[in-house]
Structure formats: C-alpha cells, structure tokens
Design a protein around this motif. Structure first.
Motif, PDB file in Angstrom:
ATOM      1  N   ALA A  32       0.830  -1.207   0.000  1.00 14.29           N
ATOM      2  CA  ALA A  32       0.000   0.000   0.000  1.00 14.29           C
ATOM      3  C   ALA A  32       0.867   1.260   0.000  1.00 14.29           C
ATOM      4  CB  ALA A  32      -0.931   0.004   1.212  1.00 14.29           C
ATOM      5  N   LYS A  33       1.929   1.252   0.791  1.00 14.38           N
ATOM      6  CA  LYS A  33       2.828   2.410   0.847  1.00 14.38           C
ATOM      7  C   LYS A  33       3.474   2.647  -0.517  1.00 14.38           C
ATOM      8  CE  LYS A  33       6.887   4.217   3.227  1.00 14.38           C
ATOM      9  NZ  LYS A  33       7.938   3.944   4.217  1.00 14.38           N
ATOM     10  N   ALA A  34       3.869   1.579  -1.182  1.00 11.75           N
ATOM     11  CA  ALA A  34       4.479   1.708  -2.505  1.00 11.75           C
ATOM     12  C   ALA A  34       3.475   2.272  -3.505  1.00 11.75           C
ATOM     13  CB  ALA A  34       5.006   0.353  -2.973  1.00 11.75           C
ATOM     14  N   LEU A  35       2.227   1.798  -3.443  1.00 11.66           N
ATOM     15  CA  LEU A  35       1.208   2.315  -4.353  1.00 11.66           C
ATOM     16  C   LEU A  35       0.895   3.779  -4.067  1.00 11.66           C
ATOM     17  CD1 LEU A  35      -1.163  -0.768  -4.575  1.00 11.66           C
ATOM     18  CD2 LEU A  35       0.413   0.091  -6.320  1.00 11.66           C
ATOM     19  N   ARG A  36       0.856   4.154  -2.787  1.00 10.38           N
ATOM     20  CA  ARG A  36       0.655   5.567  -2.440  1.00 10.38           C
ATOM     21  C   ARG A  36       1.789   6.420  -2.997  1.00 10.38           C
ATOM     22  NH1 ARG A  36       0.236   3.808   2.613  1.00 10.38           N
ATOM     23  NH2 ARG A  36      -1.809   3.068   3.142  1.00 10.38           N
ATOM     24  N   GLY A  37       2.998   5.892  -2.926  1.00  3.53           N
ATOM     25  CA  GLY A  37       4.143   6.605  -3.478  1.00  3.53           C
ATOM     26  C   GLY A  37       4.015   6.826  -4.974  1.00  3.53           C
ATOM     27  N   ARG A  38       3.500   5.820  -5.675  1.00  7.07           N
ATOM     28  CA  ARG A  38       3.297   5.965  -7.118  1.00  7.07           C
ATOM     29  C   ARG A  38       2.237   7.014  -7.412  1.00  7.07           C
ATOM     30  NH1 ARG A  38       3.347  -0.369  -9.071  1.00  7.07           N
ATOM     31  NH2 ARG A  38       5.341  -0.862  -8.082  1.00  7.07           N
ATOM     32  N   ILE A  39       1.204   7.066  -6.590  1.00  5.40           N
ATOM     33  CA  ILE A  39       0.159   8.079  -6.767  1.00  5.40           C
ATOM     34  C   ILE A  39       0.732   9.458  -6.487  1.00  5.40           C
ATOM     35  CG2 ILE A  39      -2.028   8.958  -5.839  1.00  5.40           C
ATOM     36  CD1 ILE A  39      -2.746   5.923  -5.338  1.00  5.40           C
ATOM     37  N   ASP A  40       1.463   9.599  -5.379  1.00  2.00           N
ATOM     38  CA  ASP A  40       2.054  10.894  -5.021  1.00  2.00           C
ATOM     39  C   ASP A  40       3.030  11.393  -6.080  1.00  2.00           C
ATOM     40  OD1 ASP A  40       0.596  10.868  -2.671  1.00  2.00           O
ATOM     41  OD2 ASP A  40       2.288  10.209  -1.418  1.00  2.00           O
ATOM     42  N   SER A  41       3.758  10.468  -6.706  1.00  2.00           N
ATOM     43  CA  SER A  41       4.751  10.865  -7.706  1.00  2.00           C
ATOM     44  C   SER A  41       4.150  11.105  -9.085  1.00  2.00           C
ATOM     45  CB  SER A  41       5.836   9.788  -7.818  1.00  2.00           C
ATOM     46  OG  SER A  41       5.304   8.628  -8.443  1.00  2.00           O
ATOM     47  N   GLY A  42       2.872  10.715  -9.249  1.00  2.00           N
ATOM     48  CA  GLY A  42       2.221  10.886 -10.539  1.00  2.00           C
ATOM     49  C   GLY A  42       2.340   9.677 -11.448  1.00  2.00           C
ATOM     50  N   ASP A  43       3.044   8.629 -11.002  1.00  2.00           N
ATOM     51  CA  ASP A  43       3.131   7.416 -11.817  1.00  2.00           C
ATOM     52  C   ASP A  43       1.761   6.765 -11.987  1.00  2.00           C
ATOM     53  OD1 ASP A  43       5.856   7.694 -12.207  1.00  2.00           O
ATOM     54  OD2 ASP A  43       6.392   6.345 -10.560  1.00  2.00           O
ATOM     55  N   LEU A  44       0.906   6.912 -10.993  1.00  2.00           N
ATOM     56  CA  LEU A  44      -0.502   6.491 -11.073  1.00  2.00           C
ATOM     57  C   LEU A  44      -1.342   7.745 -10.875  1.00  2.00           C
ATOM     58  CD1 LEU A  44      -0.782   3.180  -8.994  1.00  2.00           C
ATOM     59  CD2 LEU A  44      -1.254   3.471 -11.420  1.00  2.00           C
ATOM     60  N   ALA A  45      -2.104   8.098 -11.883  1.00  2.00           N
ATOM     61  CA  ALA A  45      -2.917   9.315 -11.813  1.00  2.00           C
ATOM     62  C   ALA A  45      -4.380   8.959 -11.561  1.00  2.00           C
ATOM     63  CB  ALA A  45      -2.787  10.100 -13.113  1.00  2.00           C
ATOM     64  N   VAL A  46      -5.135   9.951 -11.141  1.00  2.00           N
ATOM     65  CA  VAL A  46      -6.569   9.772 -10.965  1.00  2.00           C
ATOM     66  C   VAL A  46      -7.144   9.253 -12.273  1.00  2.00           C
ATOM     67  CG1 VAL A  46      -8.748  10.963 -10.538  1.00  2.00           C
ATOM     68  CG2 VAL A  46      -6.714  11.574  -9.220  1.00  2.00           C
ATOM     69  N   GLY A  47      -7.924   8.196 -12.197  1.00  2.00           N
ATOM     70  CA  GLY A  47      -8.534   7.608 -13.377  1.00  2.00           C
ATOM     71  C   GLY A  47      -7.736   6.488 -14.006  1.00  2.00           C
ATOM     72  N   ASP A  48      -6.448   6.363 -13.638  1.00  2.00           N
ATOM     73  CA  ASP A  48      -5.641   5.254 -14.146  1.00  2.00           C
ATOM     74  C   ASP A  48      -6.110   3.943 -13.526  1.00  2.00           C
ATOM     75  OD1 ASP A  48      -4.048   6.948 -15.613  1.00  2.00           O
ATOM     76  OD2 ASP A  48      -2.278   6.758 -14.310  1.00  2.00           O
ATOM     77  N   ALA A  49      -5.995   2.886 -14.269  1.00  4.82           N
ATOM     78  CA  ALA A  49      -6.300   1.562 -13.738  1.00  4.82           C
ATOM     79  C   ALA A  49      -5.174   1.129 -12.808  1.00  4.82           C
ATOM     80  CB  ALA A  49      -6.441   0.562 -14.873  1.00  4.82           C
ATOM     81  N   MET A  50      -5.555   0.513 -11.703  1.00  4.46           N
ATOM     82  CA  MET A  50      -4.549  -0.048 -10.793  1.00  4.46           C
ATOM     83  C   MET A  50      -3.939  -1.271 -11.467  1.00  4.46           C
ATOM     84  SD  MET A  50      -4.402   1.708  -7.988  1.00  4.46           S
ATOM     85  CE  MET A  50      -3.672   0.586  -6.824  1.00  4.46           C
ATOM     86  N   PRO A  51      -2.672  -1.570 -11.180  1.00  4.41           N
ATOM     87  CA  PRO A  51      -2.090  -2.804 -11.708  1.00  4.41           C
ATOM     88  C   PRO A  51      -2.874  -4.009 -11.192  1.00  4.41           C
ATOM     89  CG  PRO A  51      -0.385  -1.363 -10.815  1.00  4.41           C
ATOM     90  CD  PRO A  51      -1.701  -0.783 -10.404  1.00  4.41           C
ATOM     91  N   ARG A  52      -2.962  -5.042 -11.988  1.00  2.00           N
ATOM     92  CA  ARG A  52      -3.674  -6.259 -11.598  1.00  2.00           C
ATOM     93  C   ARG A  52      -2.977  -6.916 -10.408  1.00  2.00           C
ATOM     94  NH1 ARG A  52      -7.201  -8.178 -16.056  1.00  2.00           N
ATOM     95  NH2 ARG A  52      -7.485  -9.895 -14.611  1.00  2.00           N
ATOM     96  N   GLN A  53      -3.761  -7.632  -9.609  1.00  3.28           N
ATOM     97  CA  GLN A  53      -3.218  -8.311  -8.429  1.00  3.28           C
ATOM     98  C   GLN A  53      -2.058  -9.223  -8.794  1.00  3.28           C
ATOM     99  OE1 GLN A  53      -6.325 -10.401  -6.404  1.00  3.28           O
ATOM    100  NE2 GLN A  53      -7.367  -8.535  -5.777  1.00  3.28           N
TER     101      GLN A  53
END
Length: 60
Positions: free
Chosen positions: A20-41
C-alpha cells in the motif's frame, strides 16, 4: 527488482502495508494518476514477490 522492494532489508517478505505504501508513493509521484487503472493483483504479486492475498491485504 522494483525500487520499493529494494528498500526492504531482504530479511522479510513485503506486507500488505508495504504494498500500500508503494502504491501511495506511485500516486504521489504521478506514476498512477486519478482515473488510471490499478495494476492487476497478479502483476503486483509478482513484482513484490508475494502471494496475491498479500496484495489484497489479507494474510499471506
């Protein structure tokens, strides 16, 4: 090996909180933006070297 996994000391498996912390980091850095699909499990499980239950937040 992903940067997030490389931050671990190698003596333990990543926890759901680590993922979860790693995914939050990707969101904070812009690697995952609002509306982007999350990586599959399955993709996250392979990337972090954990079972899918860890990615879902369960006991692994």
């Amino acid at each position: 090996m992903s940067p997030e996994r490389g931050e671990l000391d190698g003596t333990r498996q990543p926890t759901p909180e680590d993922v979860a912390k790693a995914l939050r980091g990707r969101i904070d850095s812009g690697d995952l933006a609002v509306g982007d699909a999350m990586p599959r499990q399955a993709v996250l499980a392979e990337e972090f070297g954990v079972m899918r239950s860890v990615v879902r937040g369960g006991a692994g």
